[in-house]
Design a protein around this motif. Sequence first.
Motif, PDB file in Angstrom:
ATOM      1  N   HIS A  28       0.696  -1.175   0.133  1.00  0.00           N
ATOM      2  CA  HIS A  28       0.074  -0.246  -0.086  1.00  0.00           C
ATOM      3  C   HIS A  28       0.823   1.282  -0.095  1.00  0.00           C
ATOM      4  O   HIS A  28       1.924   1.216   0.494  1.00  0.00           O
ATOM      5  CB  HIS A  28      -1.118  -0.181   1.206  1.00  0.00           C
TER       6      HIS A  28
ATOM      7  N   ASP B 291       6.216   1.976   6.864  1.00  0.00           N
ATOM      8  CA  ASP B 291       5.055   1.155   6.388  1.00  0.00           C
ATOM      9  C   ASP B 291       4.167   2.178   5.485  1.00  0.00           C
ATOM     10  O   ASP B 291       3.697   2.999   5.885  1.00  0.00           O
ATOM     11  CB  ASP B 291       4.524   1.050   7.801  1.00  0.00           C
ATOM     12  N   ASN B 292       4.009   1.768   4.342  1.00  0.00           N
ATOM     13  CA  ASN B 292       4.445   0.670   3.725  1.00  0.00           C
ATOM     14  C   ASN B 292       5.585   0.897   2.645  1.00  0.00           C
ATOM     15  O   ASN B 292       5.437   0.039   1.506  1.00  0.00           O
ATOM     16  CB  ASN B 292       3.305  -0.098   3.297  1.00  0.00           C
TER      17      ASN B 292
ATOM     18  N   ASP C 132       3.482  -6.151   3.524  1.00  0.00           N
ATOM     19  CA  ASP C 132       3.163  -4.951   4.404  1.00  0.00           C
ATOM     20  C   ASP C 132       4.008  -5.280   5.812  1.00  0.00           C
ATOM     21  O   ASP C 132       4.091  -6.374   6.246  1.00  0.00           O
ATOM     22  CB  ASP C 132       1.714  -4.931   4.907  1.00  0.00           C
TER      23      ASP C 132
ATOM     24  N   GLU D   5      -5.271   2.064   2.401  1.00  0.00           N
ATOM     25  CA  GLU D   5      -5.099   0.858   3.357  1.00  0.00           C
ATOM     26  C   GLU D   5      -5.319   1.176   4.783  1.00  0.00           C
ATOM     27  O   GLU D   5      -5.851   0.612   5.589  1.00  0.00           O
ATOM     28  CB  GLU D   5      -3.677   0.042   3.109  1.00  0.00           C
ATOM     29  N   GLU D   6      -4.751   2.486   4.984  1.00  0.00           N
ATOM     30  CA  GLU D   6      -4.636   2.850   6.353  1.00  0.00           C
ATOM     31  C   GLU D   6      -6.175   3.316   7.005  1.00  0.00           C
ATOM     32  O   GLU D   6      -6.255   3.515   8.098  1.00  0.00           O
ATOM     33  CB  GLU D   6      -3.840   3.957   6.683  1.00  0.00           C
TER      34      GLU D   6
HETATM   35 ZN   LIG Z   1       0.931  -1.151   6.380  1.00  0.00          ZN
END
Ligand SMILES: [Zn+2]
Length: 441
Positions: free
Chosen positions: A83, A240-241, A311, A269-270
């Motif tokens: 991501h 990340d990431n 991830d 994604e977060e």
């Molecule tokens: Zn992540």
Amino acid sequence: MQESEFNRWLLAAIGRSPTAFHVAANVRDLLTDHGFTLLEESEPWDLSTPGSYVVVRNGSSLVAFTLNGEDPARTGLRMAGAHTDSPALKVKPSPIRRSHSYVQLGVEVYGGALLAPWFDRELSLAGRVSWETGAGGLDAGLLDFARPVAVIPSLAIHLDREANRNRSINSQTDIVPILMQAAADGNEPVFADILLAQLRRQHPEIDCRAILDHDLFFYDPAAPTLTGLAGEFITGPRLDNQLSCWTIARALIDAPERKNSLIILSDHEEVGSGSPEGAGGPLLDSVLERLFPEPGQRQQVIRRSLLISADNAHGVHPNFTDRHDGNHLPRINHGPVIKINAARRYATTALTAGFFRLLCRRQNTDVQEFVMRSDMACGSTIGPLAATRTGMQVVDVGVPTLGMHSIRETAGTSDCPGLLRALQGYFSLASDDPLWHGWLS
Ligand SMILES: [Zn+2]
């Protein structure tokens, strides 16, 4: 590429990419510089000749693929995903606040940010803005102040004697960045004018009459760096990431013999991946439908494909070892981690984990495993979404990290090179190799 050279390249790439928009643009440019053809989703695609292609959605998610001339219904696609976004503070639509002699910008918390580390840091501002052109049209582009422009000072301990024992953070009132001192004449600055001035500094050639709207995030402009007495750690923002995004992109480019392959780098994604360009949305399905319009053929391709979803994983923290299961303690610089969860928060199975383990062994990469303590809730990632949406097999992996979702995170200098070797071997894996498709049940 030597490990140290790769790490230097990796840190520079992260430093140049303050938001998901910048990750997608910079990976797109990297791929087109290496022979990938840029496709537009709004145009017809001519894929009649073997080649490598890249497509970007919303400026923040990206899919790239190589078709090498072999029949994908027989070979499947060697897929990898990550991501592009990281937790941050997102500027509100009308952000200007005035308090005493300060001008501040109201923010929303984007993702599961660890808020305490945002205090007392020089912050910069970047993202995407839209504007009205001279002819009355709509256009948009990237913006990056690329220098410290704001700060969120802590409250002095003298004014909060409980601070080291018990300080909570209110995301509406406590973390409002200070942008500047208010003008003596009492005139409010206009945020759109501040953005317009920056846009003109950055791109004097752009035909912009007025800024309309913005997707802007505060970020830490201090470059990622090596630390530790032997330089064995990486500390930096957005590990990340972006560690995974950049390692996947580099592996695809540097694979000795690129087979039928695909990478997907997804935004949002977060915040749960629910958007047209997020992993919960239709981007991957849309690309696969265009590549393989006949449903039966598409199903064959999907069933013969595997997704390595990368991830970051929680490395064991030396001060908090009790937060881990005692038999599963991933250590920094001991290799990528296979992530496993009974409730399917990770999509790994015995077959896909076995594949990744053998792949890493062959590529001379150590591998570890992670499972959450049974009495703690497990996070998730894009792997289970891709698996559930498409029906493909997935292994969730990631490099071990400390301080995940802090404004600066800590990782190791040998884990991304290990993942790079594994992925280079993966993208080059011959279709008749007994390892490839060994996981087909
Ligand atoms: Zn992540």
